[in-house]
Design a protein around this motif. Structure first.
Motif, mmCIF file in Angstrom:
data_model
loop_
_atom_site.group_PDB
_atom_site.id
_atom_site.type_symbol
_atom_site.label_atom_id
_atom_site.label_comp_id
_atom_site.label_asym_id
_atom_site.label_seq_id
_atom_site.Cartn_x
_atom_site.Cartn_y
_atom_site.Cartn_z
ATOM 1 N N ILE A 105 -2.395 3.101 11.751
ATOM 2 C CA ILE A 105 -3.346 2.474 10.861
ATOM 3 C C ILE A 105 -2.883 1.260 10.198
ATOM 4 N N THR A 106 -1.525 1.663 9.512
ATOM 5 C CA THR A 106 -0.830 0.799 8.424
ATOM 6 C C THR A 106 0.721 0.680 9.164
ATOM 7 N N PRO A 107 0.586 -0.342 10.366
ATOM 8 C CA PRO A 107 2.088 -0.449 10.983
ATOM 9 C C PRO A 107 3.117 -1.017 10.272
ATOM 10 N N GLY A 108 2.412 -1.856 9.202
ATOM 11 C CA GLY A 108 3.285 -2.853 8.269
ATOM 12 C C GLY A 108 3.851 -4.022 9.212
ATOM 13 N N ARG A 109 4.717 -4.939 8.349
ATOM 14 C CA ARG A 109 5.284 -6.147 9.117
ATOM 15 C C ARG A 109 6.337 -5.662 10.194
ATOM 16 N N GLN A 110 7.169 -4.587 9.576
ATOM 17 C CA GLN A 110 8.103 -4.072 10.697
ATOM 18 C C GLN A 110 7.901 -2.692 10.853
ATOM 19 N N VAL A 150 4.756 13.592 3.199
ATOM 20 C CA VAL A 150 5.381 12.596 2.877
ATOM 21 C C VAL A 150 4.833 11.377 2.070
ATOM 22 N N ALA A 151 5.745 10.534 1.348
ATOM 23 C CA ALA A 151 4.748 9.456 0.949
ATOM 24 C C ALA A 151 5.209 8.115 1.791
ATOM 25 N N VAL A 152 4.213 7.175 2.124
ATOM 26 C CA VAL A 152 4.369 6.002 2.933
ATOM 27 C C VAL A 152 4.313 4.987 1.775
ATOM 28 N N SER A 153 4.933 4.093 2.154
ATOM 29 C CA SER A 153 4.979 2.631 1.341
ATOM 30 C C SER A 153 4.852 1.584 2.417
ATOM 31 N N VAL A 154 3.990 0.650 2.544
ATOM 32 C CA VAL A 154 3.694 -0.436 3.729
ATOM 33 C C VAL A 154 3.178 -1.592 3.057
ATOM 34 N N MET A 155 3.482 -2.691 3.747
ATOM 35 C CA MET A 155 2.937 -4.022 3.624
ATOM 36 C C MET A 155 1.521 -4.019 4.354
ATOM 37 N N VAL A 156 0.203 -4.457 3.672
ATOM 38 C CA VAL A 156 -0.814 -4.553 4.658
ATOM 39 C C VAL A 156 -1.524 -5.914 4.215
ATOM 40 N N GLU A 157 -2.046 -6.475 5.058
ATOM 41 C CA GLU A 157 -2.622 -7.855 4.903
ATOM 42 C C GLU A 157 -3.711 -7.651 3.851
ATOM 43 N N LYS A 158 -3.889 -8.600 3.005
ATOM 44 C CA LYS A 158 -4.940 -8.347 1.908
ATOM 45 C C LYS A 158 -6.400 -8.232 2.319
ATOM 46 N N CYS A 190 0.915 -0.951 0.138
ATOM 47 C CA CYS A 190 -0.011 -0.114 0.023
ATOM 48 C C CYS A 190 0.809 1.278 -0.048
ATOM 49 N N GLN A 191 0.874 2.139 -0.838
ATOM 50 C CA GLN A 191 1.126 3.417 -1.174
ATOM 51 C C GLN A 191 0.418 4.635 -0.861
ATOM 52 N N TYR A 192 0.558 5.793 -0.168
ATOM 53 C CA TYR A 192 -0.011 6.936 -0.335
ATOM 54 C C TYR A 192 0.705 8.049 0.190
#
Length: 306
Positions: free
Chosen positions: A252-257, A270-278, A237-239
């Motif tokens: 809201i989007t803490p990610g895996r790490q 800022v731009a945020v890139s993060v892994m989110v569970e489907k 997820c990117q925003y």
């Protein structure tokens, strides 16, 4: 240990890790898809149950799923994919190492009884009755527990083995109940049966023996499979977000790490890139939008490493 599969008509596998996969059945197609996803390339000749991998020192051995745990436990096979139910039924759980649960082939091993027998509402109601199954050991263990008997061979319940079409046993008068795998439940309902107890929830498992001949190669396979499982579970997820709202966005989007945060040319953003569970991505996107995030994108992940 020399491979028992080598003979004059088969390829030499002595310098290759033997990787067993089900040759047919409910796990076969999903195993082939997984092998392709982790980069294993091979050509299987018609009627041959051994295929040499062309890009790794591995030989694939196609075996009945019910036999794989035993071969791995005895050291004839180095690594394999089979069902958790097979491991428990073959009583090899102490002789194999479970590397990963793979998330496919999920089903339940259940005690079932005819709907026409309304008095049977639980597995306890079948104690002392006739049970037909292809899972003799697990069934005897369960009914030993129900009867309060320490030795499964001394139960009153009559447990008989059949290798297939277990669901027909009650209708043919061979049994008062059965124990069989249930995935969707369609076969069970079509046979006029219903579940009255669950013995085991099972899924496919990647296993190795306790003393693998190729531990580094087995570890590589494990990491590759882990990467595919991660990619199937998550999306990227990117925003964009105002830095003032970044802390809320990270909650809201803490990610895996942790999220990756990059300053934008626009002051204060800022731009945020993060892994989110489907399975959570819809709710996450809504929550991000509510706090002012913009340009919210969701991208599939083809592969990953921890």
């Amino acid at each position: 240990m020399a491979s028992p599969f080598i003979n004059a008509s088969l390829p030499d596998t002595s310098d290759r890790m033997l990787f067993a996969v089900p040759k047919k059945g409910r796990l076969y197609d999903q195993c082939l898809g997984l092998l392709s996803s982790i980069g294993i390339e091979f050509n299987r000749k018609p009627r041959h149950d051994i295929a040499l991998v062309t890009n790794m020192p591995i030989a694939l051995v196609f075996l009945p799923a019910a036999d794989i745990a035993t071969y791995v436990a005895k050291g004839n096979i180095d690594i394999g994919i089979t069902g958790l139910d097979i491991i428990r039924e073959s009583q090899t759980e102490n002789d194999v190492a479970e590397l990963l649960r793979l998330g496919f082939g999920k089903c339940k091993l259940q005690v079932q009884a005819p709907l026409s027998h309304p008095g049977v509402k639980s597995a306890e109601d079948l104690v002392g009755k006739r049970i037909v199954t292809s899972f003799i050991n697990l069934t005897k263990q369960r009914f030993a527990e129900l009867e309060g008997v320490s030795d499964p061979e001394k139960i009153r319940t009559q447990v008989r083995f059949v290798s297939g079409s277990v669901e027909a046993a009650c209708g043919l008068g061979l049994a008062d109940g059965i124990v069989d795998l249930v995935e969707s439940g369609d076969t069970m309902r079509a046979a006029g049966l219903h579940a009255v107890g669950t013995i085991l929830e099972t899924e496919s498992v990647l296993i190795t023996n306790q003393h693998p001949r190729f531990p580094k190669l087995a570890a590589i396979i494990q990491k590759r499979v882990e990467g595919i499982l991660t990619a199937r579970r998550y999306v990227l997820c990117q925003y964009n977000i105002d830095r003032k709202s970044l802390e809320m966005a990270c909650q809201i989007t803490p990610g895996r790490q942790a999220p990756t945060v990059t300053p934008l040319e626009q002051n204060g953003w800022v731009a945020v890139s993060v892994m989110v569970e489907k399975k959570l991505v819809g709710d996450k996107m809504d929550a991000l939008s509510d706090i002012g995030a913009t340009d919210i994108l969701v991208l599939d992940i083809a592969n990953a490493r921890a």
